[in-house]
Design a protein around this motif. Sequence first.
Motif, mmCIF file in Angstrom:
data_model
loop_
_atom_site.group_PDB
_atom_site.id
_atom_site.type_symbol
_atom_site.label_atom_id
_atom_site.label_comp_id
_atom_site.label_asym_id
_atom_site.label_seq_id
_atom_site.Cartn_x
_atom_site.Cartn_y
_atom_site.Cartn_z
ATOM 1 N N SER A 39 0.836 -1.193 0.000
ATOM 2 C CA SER A 39 0.000 0.000 0.000
ATOM 3 C C SER A 39 0.872 1.244 0.000
ATOM 4 N N GLY A 41 -0.027 5.426 0.334
ATOM 5 C CA GLY A 41 -0.976 6.523 0.424
ATOM 6 C C GLY A 41 -2.425 6.123 0.272
ATOM 7 N N GLY A 42 -2.786 4.968 0.757
ATOM 8 C CA GLY A 42 -4.163 4.513 0.663
ATOM 9 C C GLY A 42 -4.480 3.682 -0.564
ATOM 10 N N ALA A 43 -3.589 3.639 -1.530
ATOM 11 C CA ALA A 43 -3.767 2.799 -2.723
ATOM 12 C C ALA A 43 -3.045 1.475 -2.529
ATOM 13 N N ALA A 92 -5.277 5.181 -9.087
ATOM 14 C CA ALA A 92 -5.129 5.398 -7.654
ATOM 15 C C ALA A 92 -3.681 5.225 -7.221
ATOM 16 N N LEU A 93 -3.031 4.168 -7.700
ATOM 17 C CA LEU A 93 -1.646 3.928 -7.323
ATOM 18 C C LEU A 93 -0.730 4.980 -7.925
ATOM 19 N N THR A 95 -1.413 8.051 -8.765
ATOM 20 C CA THR A 95 -1.614 9.332 -8.092
ATOM 21 C C THR A 95 -0.979 9.340 -6.711
ATOM 22 N N SER A 96 -1.058 8.226 -5.988
ATOM 23 C CA SER A 96 -0.449 8.145 -4.663
ATOM 24 C C SER A 96 1.064 8.270 -4.726
#
Length: 300
Positions: A39, A41-43, A92-93, A95-96
């Motif tokens: 994980s 940043g939340g992704a 998502a990944l 961007t994190s």
Amino acid sequence: MSAAIPNLADEYRKLLQGVPPDWASEWGQDGYGVFLGFSVGGASQILRWIPPGTFMMGSPDDEQGRWSAEGPQHEVTIAEGFWLFETPCTQALWTSVMGNNPSKYPTPDRPVDSVAWNDAQAFIGRINEMLPGLGLSLPSEARWEYACRAGNPRSTYIGDVEILGENNAPGLDAIAWYGGNSGKDFDLAEGYDSSNWKEKQYDHKLAGTRRVKQKKASAFGLYDMLGNVWEWCADAWRDDHQGAPSDGAARESDEKSARRVLRGGSWDFSARFVRSAYRLRGDPEDRSDFVGFRCARVQA
């Protein structure tokens, strides 16, 4: 761009004993085999274990849709197992890790698109710094094809698929988003105008990338290996497989501007491109809304 990683065979044995690497946030075993997750940043992202083996790379002369760059067929032995993202890198990944989203079809669980080969390398460098020991890289095209086939020597990982029209191969519907179905029940208000595409499996007016994991996985537990977005590989482009290494290594080039290999087909390409053996080329700075990537962990 990959960082140093431990011996993967030793790491795999430890994982089976319940000892995961430090960077892992989840791990386990299911009907597809062993998996690891991390994980940022939340992704989250799952990687699947791809076991060693031998396969015939490329396509036979009589495969429907074939072109010369897919040959000659040759035997490749992947002597060491490796890890591969279960899906293309998601928005998502990306961007994190990178702090931006270049994608034309913004949705966290769609593949990131509009990323150049050099952009993918920048992502890999940054995430490897964030998670020491992760050691991601782009897969060689031999490893990519081996993983895509998942033991099936035919045109796709579910077997040969009959091509009835330019964008009409009904067998692909179960496993891939391609020109024939990518606009069916499209879930965004804006998309690419697909109204004039020829011989579509389904009638649709707007198309684009689709959320990952909506189609059937391969025997290795990999999703969207065919269709959705083309995927960058590590290799510099060659016009065919003449002289290709037999050990699955990438074919490199000292030229920074050397064209790079893309694999898998995409949402706006016709059926003949969506086969395990098909190869495409792109400049390392090319960005298109039908291009993404997935990462591997490979023993150096």
